[in-house]
Scaffold this motif. Structure first.
Motif, PDB file in Angstrom:
ATOM      1  N   UNK A  90       0.832  -1.202   0.000  1.00 37.92           N
ATOM      2  CA  UNK A  90       0.000   0.000   0.000  1.00 37.92           C
ATOM      3  C   UNK A  90       0.871   1.258   0.000  1.00 37.92           C
ATOM      4  N   UNK A  91       1.869   1.253   0.843  1.00 35.13           N
ATOM      5  CA  UNK A  91       2.740   2.425   0.948  1.00 35.13           C
ATOM      6  C   UNK A  91       3.532   2.635  -0.355  1.00 35.13           C
ATOM      7  N   UNK A  92       3.975   1.539  -0.968  1.00 33.82           N
ATOM      8  CA  UNK A  92       4.713   1.656  -2.219  1.00 33.82           C
ATOM      9  C   UNK A  92       3.840   2.234  -3.331  1.00 33.82           C
ATOM     10  N   UNK A  93       2.570   1.814  -3.393  1.00 35.59           N
ATOM     11  CA  UNK A  93       1.661   2.373  -4.396  1.00 35.59           C
ATOM     12  C   UNK A  93       1.450   3.866  -4.170  1.00 35.59           C
ATOM     13  N   UNK A  94       1.294   4.255  -2.910  1.00 36.88           N
ATOM     14  CA  UNK A  94       1.108   5.677  -2.614  1.00 36.88           C
ATOM     15  C   UNK A  94       2.348   6.492  -3.004  1.00 36.88           C
ATOM     16  N   UNK A  95       3.540   5.974  -2.665  1.00 42.98           N
ATOM     17  CA  UNK A  95       4.780   6.667  -3.018  1.00 42.98           C
ATOM     18  C   UNK A  95       4.915   6.804  -4.530  1.00 42.98           C
ATOM     19  N   UNK A  96       4.580   5.743  -5.243  1.00 43.69           N
ATOM     20  CA  UNK A  96       4.702   5.765  -6.706  1.00 43.69           C
ATOM     21  C   UNK A  96       3.763   6.795  -7.305  1.00 43.69           C
ATOM     22  N   UNK A  97       2.573   6.914  -6.749  1.00 44.68           N
ATOM     23  CA  UNK A  97       1.629   7.906  -7.256  1.00 44.68           C
ATOM     24  C   UNK A  97       2.156   9.321  -6.988  1.00 44.68           C
ATOM     25  N   UNK A 130      -7.897   0.550  -0.994  1.00 47.36           N
ATOM     26  CA  UNK A 130      -8.817   0.141   0.072  1.00 47.36           C
ATOM     27  C   UNK A 130      -8.783  -1.363   0.277  1.00 47.36           C
ATOM     28  N   UNK A 131      -8.723  -2.127  -0.810  1.00 45.86           N
ATOM     29  CA  UNK A 131      -8.677  -3.577  -0.711  1.00 45.86           C
ATOM     30  C   UNK A 131      -7.400  -4.029   0.004  1.00 45.86           C
ATOM     31  N   UNK A 132      -6.286  -3.385  -0.311  1.00 49.18           N
ATOM     32  CA  UNK A 132      -5.015  -3.736   0.337  1.00 49.18           C
ATOM     33  C   UNK A 132      -5.079  -3.429   1.820  1.00 49.18           C
ATOM     34  N   UNK A 133      -5.629  -2.278   2.194  1.00 52.47           N
ATOM     35  CA  UNK A 133      -5.700  -1.935   3.620  1.00 52.47           C
ATOM     36  C   UNK A 133      -6.675  -2.849   4.357  1.00 52.47           C
ATOM     37  N   UNK A 134      -7.759  -3.294   3.708  1.00 51.77           N
ATOM     38  CA  UNK A 134      -8.667  -4.245   4.342  1.00 51.77           C
ATOM     39  C   UNK A 134      -7.987  -5.587   4.563  1.00 51.77           C
TER      40      UNK A 134
END
Length: 142
Positions: A90-97, A130-134
């Motif tokens: 999740x964190x990697x996706x956010x950083x990439x964005x 959201x799916x990853x955090x769930x």
């Protein structure tokens, strides 16, 4: 940052083809379609998921290991890419964005509105996060 064609930009922004690009410089294990694997550090990846690995070890069906300095994996040969355990998806996706790997340049129309495709892509990214955090919450509970 690499220069991608418009098709590659679309694939990176709207599919899981972003993962090899985000994992550049990390050590990964890639399972191939022919029941073999290759482990190494992703040096170069494109928008179609073609990966070039350095310091790679090819693992054949019998478990034999064959070292290579450089190894190229075509996109159609990839079955699965194992994300390293120390990375938070999740964190990697956010950083990439944030840093622009997944950032799309906004195409302004005459009225400045976003297109349906752009809105749908944003919704899909949010649903994925959201799916990853769930899933994380469920893993912590068990």
């Amino acid at each position: 940052m690499q220069q991608f064609s418009s098709r590659e930009k679309y694939m990176v922004s709207n599919t899981l083809n972003c993962w090899p690009i985000m994992l550049q410089g990390h050590s990964v294990l890639i399972d191939l379609q022919n029941e073999t694997s290759v482990a190494g550090i992703i040096d170069i990846a494109d928008g179609h998921m073609t990966c070039e690995l350095i310091h790679a070890v090819f693992i054949d069906r019998n478990g034999g290991q064959h070292p290579f300095d450089h190894f190229m994996v075509r996109n159609r040969m990839i079955r699965q890419i194992h994300i390293p355990a120390h990375l938070d998806a999740e964190q990697e996706l956010r950083k990439a964005m944030e840093r622009g790997v997944l950032r799309r340049t906004r195409v302004e129309t005459k009225k400045g509105k976003r297109t349906f495709k752009q809105k749908r892509a944003d919704i899909r990214h949010k649903e994925t996060l959201q799916m990853i955090s769930q899933q994380k919450k469920e893993q912590k509970e068990t």
